[in-house]
Design an enzyme around this catalytic site. Structure first.
Site, PDB file in Angstrom:
ATOM      1  N   SER A 142      41.607  -6.532  -2.656  1.00 20.62           N
ATOM      2  CA  SER A 142      41.445  -7.647  -1.751  1.00 20.62           C
ATOM      3  C   SER A 142      42.353  -8.269  -1.351  1.00 20.62           C
ATOM      4  O   SER A 142      43.052  -9.048  -2.518  1.00 20.62           O
ATOM      5  CB  SER A 142      40.106  -8.366  -2.139  1.00 20.62           C
ATOM      6  OG  SER A 142      40.093  -9.410  -1.320  1.00 20.62           O
ATOM      7  N   LYS A 168      41.472  -3.964   1.309  1.00 18.33           N
ATOM      8  CA  LYS A 168      40.535  -4.753   2.017  1.00 18.33           C
ATOM      9  C   LYS A 168      41.609  -6.221   2.246  1.00 18.33           C
ATOM     10  O   LYS A 168      42.284  -6.569   1.541  1.00 18.33           O
ATOM     11  CB  LYS A 168      39.381  -5.387   1.183  1.00 18.33           C
ATOM     12  CG  LYS A 168      38.798  -6.847   1.669  1.00 18.33           C
ATOM     13  CD  LYS A 168      37.672  -6.893   0.847  1.00 18.33           C
ATOM     14  CE  LYS A 168      37.133  -8.545   0.479  1.00 18.33           C
ATOM     15  NZ  LYS A 168      36.006  -8.322  -0.324  1.00 18.33           N
ATOM     16  N   ASP A 245      27.780  -9.183   2.278  1.00 14.83           N
ATOM     17  CA  ASP A 245      28.042 -10.055   0.961  1.00 14.83           C
ATOM     18  C   ASP A 245      27.291 -11.216   0.952  1.00 14.83           C
ATOM     19  O   ASP A 245      26.239 -11.178   0.259  1.00 14.83           O
ATOM     20  CB  ASP A 245      29.422 -10.094   0.942  1.00 14.83           C
ATOM     21  CG  ASP A 245      30.232 -10.836  -0.210  1.00 14.83           C
ATOM     22  OD1 ASP A 245      29.500 -11.246  -1.206  1.00 14.83           O
ATOM     23  OD2 ASP A 245      31.531 -11.078  -0.238  1.00 14.83           O
ATOM     24  N   LYS A 269      27.659  -8.337  -5.905  1.00 12.58           N
ATOM     25  CA  LYS A 269      28.362  -9.344  -6.805  1.00 12.58           C
ATOM     26  C   LYS A 269      27.107  -9.718  -7.988  1.00 12.58           C
ATOM     27  O   LYS A 269      26.324 -10.274  -7.650  1.00 12.58           O
ATOM     28  CB  LYS A 269      28.871 -10.494  -6.206  1.00 12.58           C
ATOM     29  CG  LYS A 269      30.174  -9.911  -5.299  1.00 12.58           C
ATOM     30  CD  LYS A 269      30.659 -11.227  -4.610  1.00 12.58           C
ATOM     31  CE  LYS A 269      31.919 -10.915  -3.744  1.00 12.58           C
ATOM     32  NZ  LYS A 269      32.407 -12.139  -2.924  1.00 12.58           N
ATOM     33  N   GLY A 297      34.281  -8.757  -6.052  1.00 22.79           N
ATOM     34  CA  GLY A 297      34.968  -9.548  -7.135  1.00 22.79           C
ATOM     35  C   GLY A 297      35.061 -11.082  -6.846  1.00 22.79           C
ATOM     36  O   GLY A 297      34.812 -11.259  -5.651  1.00 22.79           O
TER      37      GLY A 297
HETATM   38  O1  OSB Z   1      34.316 -12.499  -0.102  1.00 26.41           O
HETATM   39  O2  OSB Z   1      34.896 -10.915  -1.658  1.00 26.41           O
HETATM   40  C1  OSB Z   1      34.918 -11.915  -1.205  1.00 26.41           C
HETATM   41  C2  OSB Z   1      37.236 -14.053  -3.432  1.00 26.41           C
HETATM   42  C3  OSB Z   1      36.498 -15.154  -3.642  1.00 26.41           C
HETATM   43  C4  OSB Z   1      35.603 -15.417  -2.887  1.00 26.41           C
HETATM   44  C5  OSB Z   1      35.013 -14.435  -2.140  1.00 26.41           C
HETATM   45  C6  OSB Z   1      35.645 -13.144  -2.136  1.00 26.41           C
HETATM   46  C7  OSB Z   1      36.744 -13.027  -2.772  1.00 26.41           C
HETATM   47  C8  OSB Z   1      37.378 -11.572  -2.810  1.00 26.41           C
HETATM   48  C9  OSB Z   1      38.345 -11.288  -3.988  1.00 26.41           C
HETATM   49  O3  OSB Z   1      37.473 -10.996  -1.903  1.00 26.41           O
HETATM   50  C10 OSB Z   1      38.021 -10.126  -4.903  1.00 26.41           C
HETATM   51  C11 OSB Z   1      38.717 -10.086  -6.093  1.00 26.41           C
HETATM   52  O4  OSB Z   1      39.733  -9.662  -5.734  1.00 26.41           O
HETATM   53  O5  OSB Z   1      38.341 -10.683  -7.062  1.00 26.41           O
HETATM   54 MG    MG Z   2      33.404 -10.712   0.692  1.00 25.23          MG
END
Ligand code: OSB
Ligand code: MG
Length: 375
Positions: A142, A168, A245, A269, A297
């Site tokens: 991400s 992503k 999500d 998650k 994550g």
């Molecule tokens: O929306 O997936 C998300 C990080 C913090 C809050 C929300 C999100 C995210 C990420 C990071 O996309 C995912 C990671 O690398 O841990």
């Molecule tokens: Mg997300």
């Protein structure tokens, strides 16, 4: 085997990120993470609360998680006998919301139970799940909003060279169609997706429709954090699959969202759904409906990361997730070894009991800013 938790220790650690992480709701440079250690007969299990530093992803944050855990969740679990970890979540189900706080303790009980059984966590949570558990987790990354497009392209280049299977990118109004166009132009064939973290409304449907031409695997949570119906209305107008999500906090909501075609993929998650028991139910509901899932994550330390690896072994986690190498986040992680990714973009699942990694106690103590023993 029954289980009885006789000590719970809350701990807050601070860890600076190697690189800031920016989403549509803000920029993070340092994590404040609440860890939960549970003990049963001298054996410890560990959990991580995945709440952010501010109530911007959802309503929880570091401080709220600490108080909810100390005053409401821990008293429901401490000195209370359970037949198994799968019963723990129900004990605090009367608490409205705060699933990340609840989940931080729930996953710790799964860990301690797995250790008492001498089993790796992935086998313990996978008990009774039909289908083969995988031993290699497919990994994506991400990538946050950057200061410039060239900087983003550079980051993507680096992650692809490291072997990651999908990219992503975070989007928000003002950092969306033009940026995705440039990324697609430079990387015409990669697995690519975008995550908006609830930054749009249905009034932006025409703009989101422009993303259809870039052959994205999915668009993640474009609309409000608590909105399912609007996602169904948007999905009806998009060719690109929507991935949900923020708005999926339970298996029941997953069922409803799938029934109304509000999304065709689900990001699971652990914290957001309150732990392993509910995550498994979301997984099962999606699998029964033919909806693929992947593991999201929350910028976790090694403890949360190890739990995510275990979760992603379940059979319906067929898409690369956001679980990536420790070194992308931390100069030094709190587990040993740190989580590493192979050149093929996978994480090898470890067979040691519990979460499968050793804690670096000395380092953990050095970054602990507060600690409270509940017994
Ligand atoms: O929306 O997936 C998300 C990080 C913090 C809050 C929300 C999100 C995210 C990420 C990071 O996309 C995912 C990671 O690398 O841990
Ligand atoms: Mg997300």
């Amino acid at each position: 085997m029954g289980i009885r938790i006789d000590r719970i220790t809350l701990r807050e650690i601070r860890m600076p990120l190697v690189h800031f992480f920016e989403t549509s709701f803000g920029r993070t440079t340092e994590r404040r993470i609440v860890l939960v250690e549970v003990s049963s007969d001298g054996v410890s299990g560990w959990g991580e609360v995945t709440a952010g530093e501010n109530p911007f992803y959802n309503e929880e944050w570091t401080e709220s998680a600490w108080l909810i855990l100390r005053d409401y969740v821990a008293p429901q679990v401490l000195h209370h006998p359970f037949d198994s970890a799968s019963e723990v979540a129900a004990r605090s189900a009367h608490i409205r919301g705060h699933l990340m706080a609840q989940g931080g303790l729930e996953v710790a009980v799964w860990d301690v139970e797995a250790r008492m059984l001498g089993q790796p966590l992935y086998q313990h949570i996978g008990r009774g799940v039909p289908g083969t558990t995988r031993r290699q987790i497919p990994c994506g990354v991400s990538i946050g909003i950057q200061d410039s497009i060239p900087q983003l392209l550079q980051k993507i280049e680096t992650e692809l060279a490291a072997g990651y299977q999908r990219i992503k990118m975070k989007i928000k109004p003002g950092w969306d169609v033009e940026v995705v166009r440039e990324v697609r132009k430079r990387f015409p064939t990669i697995l690519l997706m975008a995550d908006a973290n609830s930054a749009y409304t249905l009034a932006d449907a025409a703009r989101l429709k422009c993303l259809d031409e870039f052959d994205l695997m999915m668009i993640e949570q474009p609309l409000a954090h608590d909105e399912i119906i609007d996602h169904a209305k948007l999905q009806a107008q998009l060719r690109t699959p929507i991935c949900l999500d923020e708005c999926i906090r339970s298996a029941h909501q997953a069922e409803q969202a799938i029934a109304m075609d509000a999304g065709r993929i689900i990001n699971i998650k652990l914290g957001r759904v309150g732990g392993f028991a509910e995550a498994r139910r979301v997984h099962d509901v999606a699998q029964a409906a033919g909806v693929p899932v992947w593991c999201g994550g929350m910028l976790e330390s090694g403890i949360g990361r190890a739990h995510n690896v275990a979760l992603a072994t379940l059979p319906n986690f067929t898409l690369p997730g956001d679980v990536s190498a420790s070194k992308r986040y931390w100069a030094r992680d709190i587990i040993q070894p740190s989580v590493e990714v192979t050149p093929r973009g996978t994480i090898a699942v470890r067979d040691d009991p519990g979460l499968g990694y050793e804690l670096d106690r000395e380092f953990l103590d050095s970054i602990t800013v507060r600690q409270e023993l509940l017994s």
